[in-house]
Design a protein around this motif. Sequence first.
Motif, short mmCIF file in Angstrom:
data_model
loop_
_atom_site.label_atom_id
_atom_site.label_comp_id
_atom_site.label_asym_id
_atom_site.label_seq_id
_atom_site.Cartn_x
_atom_site.Cartn_y
_atom_site.Cartn_z
N GLU A 1 0.82 -1.19 0.00
CA GLU A 1 0.00 0.00 0.00
C GLU A 1 0.86 1.25 0.00
OE1 GLU A 1 -4.24 -1.38 1.19
OE2 GLU A 1 -2.37 -2.09 2.03
N LYS A 2 0.34 2.29 -0.63
CA LYS A 2 1.08 3.55 -0.61
C LYS A 2 0.19 4.58 0.06
CE LYS A 2 1.83 5.90 -4.50
NZ LYS A 2 2.39 6.33 -5.78
N VAL A 3 0.72 5.27 1.08
CA VAL A 3 -0.05 6.31 1.75
C VAL A 3 0.55 7.66 1.34
CG1 VAL A 3 -0.84 7.24 3.97
CG2 VAL A 3 -0.43 4.77 3.72
N GLU A 4 -0.29 8.53 0.78
CA GLU A 4 0.19 9.86 0.40
C GLU A 4 -0.63 10.90 1.13
OE1 GLU A 4 1.10 9.41 -4.30
OE2 GLU A 4 -0.87 8.83 -3.58
N ILE B 1 -2.49 18.08 8.33
CA ILE B 1 -2.64 17.16 7.20
C ILE B 1 -4.12 16.98 6.90
CG2 ILE B 1 -2.19 14.79 6.41
CD1 ILE B 1 0.32 14.75 8.01
N PRO B 2 -4.66 17.73 5.96
CA PRO B 2 -6.11 17.66 5.75
C PRO B 2 -6.55 16.64 4.70
CG PRO B 2 -5.22 19.56 4.58
CD PRO B 2 -4.05 18.83 5.18
N TRP B 3 -5.62 16.00 4.01
CA TRP B 3 -5.99 15.14 2.88
C TRP B 3 -5.03 13.96 2.80
CZ3 TRP B 3 -3.58 13.47 -1.58
CH2 TRP B 3 -4.40 13.08 -2.66
N VAL B 4 -5.57 12.76 2.73
CA VAL B 4 -4.75 11.54 2.71
C VAL B 4 -5.29 10.59 1.64
CG1 VAL B 4 -3.89 9.59 4.08
CG2 VAL B 4 -4.40 11.76 5.22
N ARG B 5 -4.39 9.99 0.86
CA ARG B 5 -4.84 9.03 -0.15
C ARG B 5 -4.09 7.71 0.04
NH1 ARG B 5 -4.29 11.08 -6.07
NH2 ARG B 5 -2.05 10.87 -5.69
N VAL B 6 -4.86 6.62 0.07
CA VAL B 6 -4.26 5.29 0.19
C VAL B 6 -4.44 4.58 -1.14
CG1 VAL B 6 -4.30 3.09 1.44
CG2 VAL B 6 -4.85 5.22 2.64
N THR B 7 -3.33 4.06 -1.71
CA THR B 7 -3.43 3.35 -2.98
C THR B 7 -2.99 1.91 -2.79
OG1 THR B 7 -2.79 5.40 -4.08
CG2 THR B 7 -2.70 3.39 -5.41
N ASN B 8 -3.83 1.01 -3.25
CA ASN B 8 -3.44 -0.40 -3.24
C ASN B 8 -2.55 -0.62 -4.45
OD1 ASN B 8 -3.49 -3.21 -4.03
ND2 ASN B 8 -5.09 -3.50 -2.48
N VAL B 9 -1.27 -0.95 -4.21
CA VAL B 9 -0.29 -0.98 -5.29
C VAL B 9 -0.67 -2.02 -6.35
CG1 VAL B 9 2.14 -1.40 -5.84
CG2 VAL B 9 1.54 -0.09 -3.82
N ARG C 1 2.95 14.20 -0.83
CA ARG C 1 4.13 13.50 -0.33
C ARG C 1 3.77 12.07 0.02
NH1 ARG C 1 8.99 13.50 2.62
NH2 ARG C 1 8.66 12.13 4.40
N THR C 2 4.66 11.13 -0.34
CA THR C 2 4.44 9.74 0.04
C THR C 2 4.98 9.53 1.44
OG1 THR C 2 4.68 9.08 -2.26
CG2 THR C 2 4.88 7.34 -0.60
N MET C 3 4.16 8.92 2.28
CA MET C 3 4.54 8.74 3.67
C MET C 3 5.73 7.79 3.77
SD MET C 3 1.83 7.88 6.59
CE MET C 3 2.26 7.99 8.31
N ASP C 4 6.70 8.13 4.59
CA ASP C 4 7.82 7.22 4.84
C ASP C 4 8.20 7.25 6.32
OD1 ASP C 4 9.57 9.37 5.30
OD2 ASP C 4 10.25 9.41 3.22
N CYS C 5 9.30 6.62 6.63
CA CYS C 5 9.71 6.48 8.04
C CYS C 5 9.72 7.83 8.77
CB CYS C 5 11.10 5.87 8.14
SG CYS C 5 11.46 4.57 6.95
N MET C 6 10.23 8.86 8.07
CA MET C 6 10.43 10.16 8.69
C MET C 6 9.13 10.86 9.07
SD MET C 6 13.69 10.07 8.01
CE MET C 6 14.53 10.63 6.53
N ASP C 7 8.00 10.41 8.53
CA ASP C 7 6.75 11.08 8.89
C ASP C 7 6.32 10.73 10.32
OD1 ASP C 7 5.98 12.68 6.57
OD2 ASP C 7 6.14 10.75 5.55
N CYS C 8 6.82 9.63 10.84
CA CYS C 8 6.58 9.31 12.25
C CYS C 8 7.87 9.47 13.05
CB CYS C 8 6.07 7.90 12.40
SG CYS C 8 4.54 7.58 11.52
N HIS C 9 8.96 8.88 12.53
CA HIS C 9 10.24 8.95 13.25
C HIS C 9 10.94 10.25 12.88
CE1 HIS C 9 10.17 4.74 14.59
NE2 HIS C 9 9.66 4.46 13.41
#
Length: 488
Positions: free
Chosen positions: A262-265, A276-284, A307-315
């Motif tokens: 999955e890709k979270v953008e 963060i007012p808008w989030v899109r989840v794509t099933n790859v 932006r595609t969510m990655d480790c740095m968005d939490c860590h």
Amino acid sequence: MPPEERSILPLPPRLLYNWVSLLGAVLAVGSVFAFLLLFTVGLFVPRSNPYLGILLFIVAPGCFFAGLFLILAGVWAQRYKIVSERLQIDLTRARDQKILVGFALGALMFLLATVFGSYQTYQYTESVQFCGTSCHVPMTPEYTAYLRSPHARVACVECHVGAGIGWYVQSKINGLHQLFGVATDTFPRPIATPVKNLRPARETCERCHWPERLIGNIDRTFYHYLSDQTNTPFAVRLLLKVGGGGVNGPPSGIHWHVSRGEKVEYIATDDQRQVIPWVRVTNVATGETTVYRDQNFHDDPAKYTIRTMDCMDCHTRPSHRFLSPNEAVDDAITAGQLDRSVPSVKANVVTALVAPYQTTDEAMQKIAASLRAAYPGLPTVDGVVAVAQQIYRDNFFPEMKTDWRTHPDNIGHKIWPGCFRCHDGDHKTDDGKKTIPADNCNICHIILAQGSGDQLKQLKADGYDFFHIDSTYLDFSCTTCHTGALQK
Ligand code: HEC
Ligand code: HEC
Ligand code: HEC
Ligand code: HEC
Ligand code: HEC
Ligand code: HEC
């Protein structure tokens, strides 16, 4: 000027026959060597170093021009007879043969030394010491925090400098830009985050941390002390459902966001990516998308960078964590550095730490003064002062205007919105059928135990409701009261 000299213009090679010009020539040739060597090294090392640019485009050309200057200076001195003796080498003379051989050997040694020295310098620019300490003031906060982090043995360049030719050029420009900032004292205070040109997290972190592997739960206890007279202990023991990217089963839990399937953008409307007012989840695999939108956001997402969510968005702070005073004092009490039996030690130390100070020196004096005033006659007051000052030096950097308030830590939700930027119950699909899960506290963790003393031994496998100081806590936004200083 004697006529014989004037008659042989333009510059006769004879004018070059002097030691100064010869040394200049060796220096110039040496710098060309160093340049070629470093350039080649730069092309082949897996990672490119921003400061190589400084060596390549400032130091090497600098030496080259210094060499040229020496050559000209020698010519000039010769021409105007500042040095009287002209260098004359007559190979039939044994003495001259020796001198020539000596010079040739010396020049060769110098070239070798240049090659070796420039490679050593290059290695030095890769070191933690160079990154952390050479431009002392700007890097102090990050370096200090880094030394206490789980990544204290990972070199700065491992996370900060990318691989490949694209990064090669980009990082060279960056290095020069930073040098300029330090030389002219125009670097930003604080150094802003997120770092826009950090290498992509998935490349960096995944060299050591394999997301598929991060499976299962993490059991972690957070120890706190209330800001009352007795510094009442209060701990929460969480089982964090970190999950994983799906080696032994489907992707699940917290690390679901970085699973391959999955890709979270998302889009953020502020620079620090806190809103963060808008989030899109794509099933790859299927390409199917789900869009979640904050119910109050009606703007067109195309106006923003996706932006595609990655480790740095939490860590956000894997190696530069500036602790909030609340946390730092809790940690010091837990570690036994601060004595919990000193009345209101939690409240008083936090209060001393958060007062506004312009410089570290001023802070040291005023922290001592305020704690001495709070505890007249307490024999151990010196120890309390020393610990408070150490906490300050480790986490507050007034010279860089940097502390826990300036760099969001997105891993939880207590003092920064963190997970609740999306998991707040307001992010829904347009048909209203799906919401980013927020309806209960157990999606991300369960509370195995909470309180103090024996209470912490009574584990509950399916989790307690959060018992917040004196009542069960149901509302969501912790950040309205918790700021990292004393609670409002
Ligand atoms: C484990 C990886 C890692 C290592 C090792 C590391 N950093 Fe960082 N650094 C980061 C990340 C991630 C950020 C971005 C933080 C953010 O976006 O909030 C960052 C941010 C920074 C910033 C920007 C300001 C800030 O505080 O966010 C500076 C300056 C910095 N690092 C310097 C260094 C120095 C100097 C070293 C070595 C002493 C180092 N870093 C080692 C991962 C790392
Ligand atoms: C060069 C290898 C390396 C790189 C690159 C690296 N790490 Fe680590 N990381 C480690 C090691 C080793 C540990 C374990 C340290 C320990 O347990 O003492 C660790 C520990 C951690 C932990 C656990 C911290 C804790 O509290 O125990 C987290 C979270 C983490 N890394 C995140 C990241 C993120 C995010 C990045 C990318 C910005 C990253 N790491 C890049 C080697 C690396
Ligand atoms: C949705 C947010 C989120 C994302 C995205 C995320 N993590 Fe984590 N990660 C967490 C949380 C929460 C924990 C639990 C530990 C904690 O709370 O500090 C954790 C724990 C970890 C740990 C420690 C595991 C252990 O065994 O101690 C590592 C290492 C780690 N993450 C690496 C990564 C890497 C690498 C990436 C990117 C591929 C990543 N994380 C992406 C939220 C995230
Ligand atoms: C950029 C928005 C965003 C942020 C920030 C975010 N999440 Fe999520 N999270 C999502 C979305 C979207 C889903 C999936 C909703 C769905 O099922 O389609 C999700 C799902 C989850 C799930 C359920 C995964 C499953 O098993 O289905 C967990 C657990 C979770 N998030 C934990 C966290 C934690 C912990 C943090 C903070 C460290 C966090 N999230 C931060 C957007 C976000
Ligand atoms: C979207 C995921 C998510 C949800 C939903 C969530 N939490 Fe958390 N919570 C986390 C993460 C991740 C941490 C760990 C933070 C860290 O490692 O510092 C955490 C930490 C905590 C802590 C410990 C903080 C501390 O410093 O002591 C408490 C208490 C807590 N959560 C309570 C709650 C309560 C109550 C709810 C429901 C209102 C809730 N959480 C909902 C992800 C979540
Ligand atoms: C209405 C304001 C308010 C809200 C909202 C709130 N808290 Fe608190 N919280 C307090 C107060 C007041 C204390 C007591 C602080 C003290 O005595 O030092 C406290 C204490 C705590 C403590 C123990 C002491 C400490 O310093 O950490 C934790 C843990 C905690 N809260 C977690 C949370 C979490 C997690 C949330 C969100 C799910 C939350 N709180 C929401 C006001 C609030």
